[in-house]
Design a protein around this motif. Structure first.
Motif, PDB file in Angstrom:
ATOM      1  N   ILE A   1     -11.378   1.144  43.740  1.00  0.00           N
ATOM      2  CA  ILE A   1     -10.965   1.955  44.620  1.00  0.00           C
ATOM      3  C   ILE A   1     -10.632   1.189  46.364  1.00  0.00           C
ATOM      4  CG2 ILE A   1     -11.908   3.798  46.195  1.00  0.00           C
ATOM      5  CD1 ILE A   1     -14.176   4.234  43.950  1.00  0.00           C
ATOM      6  N   PRO A   2      -9.222   1.635  46.775  1.00  0.00           N
ATOM      7  CA  PRO A   2      -8.903   0.852  47.617  1.00  0.00           C
ATOM      8  C   PRO A   2      -9.730   1.621  49.167  1.00  0.00           C
ATOM      9  CG  PRO A   2      -7.338   2.369  47.089  1.00  0.00           C
ATOM     10  CD  PRO A   2      -8.347   2.439  46.080  1.00  0.00           C
TER      11      PRO A   2
ATOM     12  N   HIS B   1     -10.488   8.760  42.267  1.00  0.00           N
ATOM     13  CA  HIS B   1     -10.904   7.740  41.443  1.00  0.00           C
ATOM     14  C   HIS B   1     -12.333   8.010  40.852  1.00  0.00           C
ATOM     15  CE1 HIS B   1      -8.178   4.315  42.848  1.00  0.00           C
ATOM     16  NE2 HIS B   1      -7.909   5.101  43.708  1.00  0.00           N
TER      17      HIS B   1
ATOM     18  N   SER C   1     -10.638  -3.715  48.321  1.00  0.00           N
ATOM     19  CA  SER C   1     -10.860  -2.951  47.016  1.00  0.00           C
ATOM     20  C   SER C   1     -12.057  -3.005  46.698  1.00  0.00           C
ATOM     21  CB  SER C   1      -9.848  -3.387  46.150  1.00  0.00           C
ATOM     22  OG  SER C   1     -10.333  -4.942  45.763  1.00  0.00           O
TER      23      SER C   1
ATOM     24  N   ILE D   1      -3.583   6.503  40.029  1.00  0.00           N
ATOM     25  CA  ILE D   1      -3.988   7.210  41.119  1.00  0.00           C
ATOM     26  C   ILE D   1      -2.945   7.108  41.912  1.00  0.00           C
ATOM     27  CG2 ILE D   1      -5.562   7.846  42.952  1.00  0.00           C
ATOM     28  CD1 ILE D   1      -6.976   8.012  40.265  1.00  0.00           C
ATOM     29  N   THR D   2      -2.354   5.795  42.260  1.00  0.00           N
ATOM     30  CA  THR D   2      -1.187   5.585  43.189  1.00  0.00           C
ATOM     31  C   THR D   2       0.099   6.493  42.831  1.00  0.00           C
ATOM     32  OG1 THR D   2      -2.109   3.484  43.373  1.00  0.00           O
ATOM     33  CG2 THR D   2       0.028   4.088  44.867  1.00  0.00           C
TER      34      THR D   2
ATOM     35  N   ASN E   1       0.191   0.263  42.740  1.00  0.00           N
ATOM     36  CA  ASN E   1      -1.007   0.475  42.107  1.00  0.00           C
ATOM     37  C   ASN E   1      -1.732   0.443  43.517  1.00  0.00           C
ATOM     38  OD1 ASN E   1      -1.382  -2.370  43.221  1.00  0.00           O
ATOM     39  ND2 ASN E   1      -0.871  -3.199  41.517  1.00  0.00           N
ATOM     40  N   SER E   2      -2.987   0.556  43.492  1.00  0.00           N
ATOM     41  CA  SER E   2      -4.133   0.814  44.554  1.00  0.00           C
ATOM     42  C   SER E   2      -4.025  -0.207  45.582  1.00  0.00           C
ATOM     43  CB  SER E   2      -5.442   1.168  44.033  1.00  0.00           C
ATOM     44  OG  SER E   2      -5.571   2.317  43.318  1.00  0.00           O
ATOM     45  N   THR E   3      -3.845  -1.546  45.290  1.00  0.00           N
ATOM     46  CA  THR E   3      -3.925  -2.418  46.304  1.00  0.00           C
ATOM     47  C   THR E   3      -2.491  -2.777  46.835  1.00  0.00           C
ATOM     48  OG1 THR E   3      -4.145  -4.223  44.565  1.00  0.00           O
ATOM     49  CG2 THR E   3      -6.069  -3.312  45.266  1.00  0.00           C
TER      50      THR E   3
END
Ligand code: PMP
Length: 286
Positions: A36-37, A49, A88, A212-213, A249-251
Protein backbone atom coordinates in the motif's frame (compact mmCIF):
# COMPACT_ATOMS: atom_id res chain seq x y z
CA UNK A 1 16.81 3.94 10.19
CA UNK A 2 14.73 3.88 13.31
CA UNK A 3 11.70 2.26 11.68
CA UNK A 4 10.42 -0.93 13.25
CA UNK A 5 9.03 -4.15 11.84
CA UNK A 6 5.53 -5.32 12.71
CA UNK A 7 5.73 -9.03 13.45
CA UNK A 8 2.67 -10.82 14.83
CA UNK A 9 1.43 -7.84 16.81
CA UNK A 10 4.84 -6.83 18.12
CA UNK A 11 6.90 -3.89 16.94
CA UNK A 12 10.48 -5.12 16.79
CA UNK A 13 13.87 -3.92 15.58
CA UNK A 14 15.03 -5.21 12.20
CA UNK A 15 17.55 -7.61 13.76
CA UNK A 16 14.87 -9.03 16.05
CA UNK A 17 12.34 -9.73 13.28
CA UNK A 18 12.67 -13.51 12.98
CA UNK A 19 10.27 -16.30 12.10
CA UNK A 20 10.40 -20.09 12.34
CA UNK A 21 12.03 -22.10 9.53
CA UNK A 22 8.86 -24.25 9.67
CA UNK A 23 6.67 -21.37 8.60
CA UNK A 24 4.83 -22.51 5.47
CA UNK A 25 5.65 -19.22 3.83
CA UNK A 26 9.33 -20.10 4.11
CA UNK A 27 8.92 -23.76 3.08
CA UNK A 28 6.21 -23.52 0.39
CA UNK A 29 5.67 -19.81 -0.41
CA UNK A 30 2.30 -20.49 1.21
CA UNK A 31 1.28 -16.90 1.73
CA UNK A 32 0.11 -13.68 0.16
CA UNK A 33 1.14 -10.04 0.35
CA UNK A 34 -0.10 -6.54 -0.34
CA UNK A 35 1.69 -3.27 -0.87
CA UNK A 36 0.00 0.00 0.00
CA UNK A 37 1.51 3.34 -1.00
CA UNK A 38 1.41 6.28 1.42
CA UNK A 39 1.87 9.80 0.09
CA UNK A 40 2.41 12.65 2.53
CA UNK A 41 1.76 10.14 5.29
CA UNK A 42 -1.68 9.12 3.98
CA UNK A 43 -2.62 5.77 2.41
CA UNK A 44 -3.66 5.98 -1.23
CA UNK A 45 -6.61 3.76 -2.27
CA UNK A 46 -6.46 1.85 1.00
CA UNK A 47 -9.91 0.31 0.56
CA UNK A 48 -8.98 -1.18 -2.84
CA UNK A 49 -5.77 -2.64 -1.45
CA UNK A 50 -7.64 -4.11 1.48
CA UNK A 51 -10.20 -5.74 -0.84
CA UNK A 52 -7.41 -7.30 -2.90
CA UNK A 53 -5.74 -8.58 0.27
CA UNK A 54 -8.99 -10.25 1.37
CA UNK A 55 -9.48 -11.75 -2.08
CA UNK A 56 -5.93 -13.15 -2.20
CA UNK A 57 -6.43 -14.77 1.23
CA UNK A 58 -9.75 -16.28 0.11
CA UNK A 59 -8.27 -17.67 -3.09
CA UNK A 60 -5.63 -19.65 -1.18
CA UNK A 61 -7.88 -20.45 1.77
CA UNK A 62 -5.83 -18.71 4.43
CA UNK A 63 -8.05 -17.21 7.09
CA UNK A 64 -7.76 -13.52 7.69
CA UNK A 65 -5.99 -13.13 11.05
CA UNK A 66 -7.70 -9.79 11.81
CA UNK A 67 -11.03 -8.09 11.20
CA UNK A 68 -11.12 -5.09 8.87
CA UNK A 69 -11.33 -2.70 11.84
CA UNK A 70 -8.35 -4.41 13.48
CA UNK A 71 -6.31 -4.12 10.28
CA UNK A 72 -7.11 -0.42 9.99
CA UNK A 73 -6.12 0.16 13.58
CA UNK A 74 -2.88 -1.83 13.31
CA UNK A 75 -1.90 -0.21 10.02
CA UNK A 76 -2.66 3.22 11.41
CA UNK A 77 -0.67 2.75 14.59
CA UNK A 78 2.24 1.07 12.83
CA UNK A 79 2.60 3.65 10.07
CA UNK A 80 2.42 6.56 12.51
CA UNK A 81 5.71 5.28 13.99
CA UNK A 82 7.36 5.59 10.63
CA UNK A 83 9.97 8.24 9.71
CA UNK A 84 9.04 8.62 6.04
CA UNK A 85 6.50 10.88 4.33
CA UNK A 86 6.18 8.89 1.10
CA UNK A 87 6.51 5.18 1.58
CA UNK A 88 5.14 1.77 0.74
CA UNK A 89 3.69 -0.45 3.43
CA UNK A 90 4.47 -4.12 2.75
CA UNK A 91 2.08 -6.59 4.38
CA UNK A 92 2.70 -10.33 4.26
CA UNK A 93 0.48 -13.05 5.66
CA UNK A 94 1.56 -16.68 5.54
CA UNK A 95 -0.37 -19.76 6.59
CA UNK A 96 2.23 -19.90 9.31
CA UNK A 97 3.76 -22.42 11.64
CA UNK A 98 2.19 -25.75 12.72
CA UNK A 99 1.14 -25.66 16.34
CA UNK A 100 2.22 -29.26 16.93
CA UNK A 101 5.14 -31.44 15.80
CA UNK A 102 4.34 -34.44 18.03
CA UNK A 103 3.89 -36.67 14.94
CA UNK A 104 7.56 -36.02 14.07
CA UNK A 105 6.61 -34.49 10.70
CA UNK A 106 8.16 -31.08 10.13
CA UNK A 107 7.27 -30.51 6.50
CA UNK A 108 4.28 -31.82 4.58
CA UNK A 109 2.66 -30.38 1.48
CA UNK A 110 -0.93 -30.79 2.64
CA UNK A 111 -1.93 -28.16 5.16
CA UNK A 112 -3.64 -30.56 7.55
CA UNK A 113 -2.59 -29.16 10.91
CA UNK A 114 -3.51 -26.10 12.90
CA UNK A 115 -1.37 -23.13 12.03
CA UNK A 116 -0.67 -19.77 13.54
CA UNK A 117 -0.30 -17.39 10.65
CA UNK A 118 2.66 -15.03 10.48
CA UNK A 119 1.89 -11.39 9.81
CA UNK A 120 4.70 -9.07 8.85
CA UNK A 121 4.57 -5.39 7.97
CA UNK A 122 7.37 -3.00 7.14
CA UNK A 123 7.77 0.27 5.28
CA UNK A 124 10.18 1.36 2.55
CA UNK A 125 10.72 4.92 1.47
CA UNK A 126 9.40 5.96 -1.95
CA UNK A 127 12.06 8.24 -3.35
CA UNK A 128 11.74 10.67 -6.23
CA UNK A 129 7.98 10.30 -6.62
CA UNK A 130 5.47 11.93 -6.83
CA UNK A 131 7.19 15.32 -7.00
CA UNK A 132 9.62 14.75 -9.88
CA UNK A 133 9.16 14.78 -13.64
CA UNK A 134 7.82 11.64 -15.32
CA UNK A 135 10.34 8.92 -15.96
CA UNK A 136 11.18 7.18 -19.21
CA UNK A 137 12.79 3.79 -18.90
CA UNK A 138 13.86 0.78 -20.88
CA UNK A 139 12.06 -2.60 -20.74
CA UNK A 140 13.09 -6.02 -21.93
CA UNK A 141 10.70 -8.66 -23.27
CA UNK A 142 10.53 -12.15 -21.80
CA UNK A 143 8.25 -15.17 -22.02
CA UNK A 144 5.66 -15.27 -19.24
CA UNK A 145 6.61 -18.50 -17.50
CA UNK A 146 4.59 -17.94 -14.33
CA UNK A 147 1.77 -20.14 -13.10
CA UNK A 148 -1.81 -19.47 -14.22
CA UNK A 149 -3.06 -17.68 -11.10
CA UNK A 150 -1.26 -14.40 -11.48
CA UNK A 151 -4.37 -12.64 -10.11
CA UNK A 152 -3.44 -13.83 -6.60
CA UNK A 153 -0.86 -11.63 -4.93
CA UNK A 154 1.12 -14.68 -3.87
CA UNK A 155 4.53 -14.38 -2.24
CA UNK A 156 5.76 -16.98 -4.73
CA UNK A 157 7.53 -14.49 -6.97
CA UNK A 158 10.45 -16.56 -8.13
CA UNK A 159 9.90 -15.93 -11.85
CA UNK A 160 9.03 -12.24 -11.35
CA UNK A 161 12.21 -11.78 -9.33
CA UNK A 162 14.30 -13.68 -11.88
CA UNK A 163 12.85 -11.66 -14.77
CA UNK A 164 13.43 -8.39 -12.93
CA UNK A 165 17.04 -9.40 -12.29
CA UNK A 166 17.53 -10.02 -16.01
CA UNK A 167 15.97 -6.60 -16.70
CA UNK A 168 18.30 -4.94 -14.25
CA UNK A 169 21.33 -6.61 -15.87
CA UNK A 170 20.22 -5.01 -19.16
CA UNK A 171 19.84 -1.65 -17.38
CA UNK A 172 16.09 -1.87 -17.87
CA UNK A 173 13.41 -0.91 -15.34
CA UNK A 174 10.99 -3.65 -16.26
CA UNK A 175 10.59 -7.01 -18.00
CA UNK A 176 7.37 -7.10 -20.04
CA UNK A 177 5.94 -10.61 -20.26
CA UNK A 178 4.47 -12.39 -23.29
CA UNK A 179 2.16 -15.41 -23.15
CA UNK A 180 0.87 -17.02 -26.38
CA UNK A 181 2.03 -13.96 -28.29
CA UNK A 182 -0.07 -11.62 -26.11
CA UNK A 183 1.34 -9.15 -23.62
CA UNK A 184 0.20 -9.93 -20.11
CA UNK A 185 1.95 -7.49 -17.76
CA UNK A 186 5.33 -6.42 -16.43
CA UNK A 187 6.87 -8.38 -13.59
CA UNK A 188 5.89 -5.61 -11.17
CA UNK A 189 3.53 -3.47 -13.23
CA UNK A 190 0.58 -3.44 -15.65
CA UNK A 191 1.23 -2.47 -19.26
CA UNK A 192 -0.65 0.01 -21.46
CA UNK A 193 0.00 0.91 -25.11
CA UNK A 194 -1.16 3.88 -27.17
CA UNK A 195 -1.66 3.56 -30.92
CA UNK A 196 -3.34 6.24 -33.06
CA UNK A 197 -4.66 7.86 -29.85
CA UNK A 198 -6.33 4.65 -28.62
CA UNK A 199 -5.14 3.30 -25.26
CA UNK A 200 -5.12 -0.46 -24.72
CA UNK A 201 -4.43 -2.75 -21.81
CA UNK A 202 -5.16 -6.46 -21.53
CA UNK A 203 -8.32 -7.59 -19.72
CA UNK A 204 -8.46 -8.49 -16.05
CA UNK A 205 -8.14 -12.28 -16.08
CA UNK A 206 -6.22 -14.87 -14.07
CA UNK A 207 -3.18 -14.05 -16.21
CA UNK A 208 -2.49 -10.66 -14.60
CA UNK A 209 -2.49 -9.05 -11.20
CA UNK A 210 -5.46 -6.67 -11.02
CA UNK A 211 -3.33 -3.61 -10.36
CA UNK A 212 -4.88 -0.95 -8.13
CA UNK A 213 -3.09 1.75 -10.13
CA UNK A 214 -4.33 0.16 -13.37
CA UNK A 215 -7.97 0.40 -12.20
CA UNK A 216 -7.51 3.95 -10.92
CA UNK A 217 -6.04 5.07 -14.24
CA UNK A 218 -8.79 3.38 -16.26
CA UNK A 219 -11.72 4.48 -14.09
CA UNK A 220 -10.58 7.97 -13.17
CA UNK A 221 -7.90 9.39 -15.43
CA UNK A 222 -8.68 7.83 -18.82
CA UNK A 223 -12.39 8.53 -18.30
CA UNK A 224 -11.84 12.11 -17.19
CA UNK A 225 -9.76 12.85 -20.30
CA UNK A 226 -12.22 11.10 -22.63
CA UNK A 227 -9.44 9.07 -24.18
CA UNK A 228 -10.41 6.22 -26.46
CA UNK A 229 -9.77 3.05 -24.50
CA UNK A 230 -9.97 -0.70 -25.09
CA UNK A 231 -9.51 -3.42 -22.53
CA UNK A 232 -8.39 -6.19 -24.87
CA UNK A 233 -5.44 -8.40 -25.62
CA UNK A 234 -2.64 -6.99 -27.73
CA UNK A 235 0.22 -8.82 -29.37
CA UNK A 236 3.96 -8.49 -29.11
CA UNK A 237 3.94 -6.84 -32.55
CA UNK A 238 1.40 -4.28 -31.38
CA UNK A 239 3.61 -3.55 -28.39
CA UNK A 240 6.64 -3.07 -30.62
CA UNK A 241 4.80 -0.78 -33.03
CA UNK A 242 3.01 1.29 -30.35
CA UNK A 243 3.28 5.10 -30.40
CA UNK A 244 3.60 5.07 -26.61
CA UNK A 245 3.97 2.44 -23.90
CA UNK A 246 3.57 3.03 -20.21
CA UNK A 247 3.56 0.77 -17.17
CA UNK A 248 1.81 1.40 -13.86
CA UNK A 249 2.27 0.39 -10.26
CA UNK A 250 1.64 1.71 -6.78
CA UNK A 251 5.07 3.08 -5.98
CA UNK A 252 5.97 4.68 -9.32
CA UNK A 253 2.54 5.60 -10.65
CA UNK A 254 3.21 5.81 -14.37
CA UNK A 255 6.48 5.13 -16.14
CA UNK A 256 6.82 5.57 -19.85
CA UNK A 257 8.77 2.88 -21.71
CA UNK A 258 10.96 4.46 -24.34
CA UNK A 259 13.05 1.44 -25.27
CA UNK A 260 12.09 -2.20 -25.76
CA UNK A 261 15.25 -4.28 -25.74
CA UNK A 262 17.27 -2.11 -28.14
CA UNK A 263 14.36 -0.65 -30.12
CA UNK A 264 13.35 2.97 -29.50
CA UNK A 265 9.63 3.62 -28.95
CA UNK A 266 8.12 6.96 -29.93
CA UNK A 267 10.06 9.92 -31.20
CA UNK A 268 12.49 10.53 -28.35
CA UNK A 269 10.13 12.82 -26.44
CA UNK A 270 7.58 12.08 -23.75
CA UNK A 271 4.46 10.65 -25.31
CA UNK A 272 1.70 13.24 -24.82
CA UNK A 273 -0.86 10.76 -23.48
CA UNK A 274 1.56 9.02 -21.08
CA UNK A 275 2.69 12.43 -19.83
CA UNK A 276 -0.85 13.64 -19.24
CA UNK A 277 -1.75 10.43 -17.39
CA UNK A 278 1.39 10.76 -15.27
CA UNK A 279 0.58 14.38 -14.44
CA UNK A 280 -3.02 13.57 -13.54
CA UNK A 281 -1.83 10.73 -11.35
CA UNK A 282 0.60 12.99 -9.49
CA UNK A 283 -2.21 15.53 -8.98
CA UNK A 284 -4.38 12.79 -7.50
CA UNK A 285 -1.83 11.73 -4.89
CA UNK A 286 -0.93 15.26 -3.88
N1 PMP B 1 1.51 -6.68 -11.83
C1 PMP B 1 2.39 -7.25 -11.01
C2 PMP B 1 2.91 -8.60 -11.32
C3 PMP B 1 2.82 -6.56 -9.85
O1 PMP B 1 3.70 -7.12 -9.01
C4 PMP B 1 2.33 -5.25 -9.61
C5 PMP B 1 2.81 -4.47 -8.42
N2 PMP B 1 2.32 -5.00 -7.23
C6 PMP B 1 1.40 -4.72 -10.49
C7 PMP B 1 1.00 -5.45 -11.60
C8 PMP B 1 0.79 -3.35 -10.24
O2 PMP B 1 -0.12 -3.42 -9.19
P1 PMP B 1 -0.47 -2.13 -8.29
O3 PMP B 1 -0.89 -1.07 -9.22
O4 PMP B 1 -1.56 -2.60 -7.42
O5 PMP B 1 0.78 -1.77 -7.56
Amino acid sequence: MSNKIFLNDNLVDIEEAKISVFDRGYLFSDGIYELIPFFKGKPFLLEDHYKRLERSLDMVDISNPYSKAEWKDKIDRFTKENDYKNFSLYIQITRGVPSDFSDGIFREHAATKKYTSSVTMFTSEIKGFPSFAPKREKAIILDDKRWLQCDIKSISLIYNAYAKTLASRSEAYEAILVRNNNITEGCSSNVFIVKDNVIKTCPKTNLILPGITRSFIINQIIKKNNYKFKEENFSLNELKSADEIFVTNSTQGVIEINKLDDKEIGNGEFGPISKKIYENFVESVN
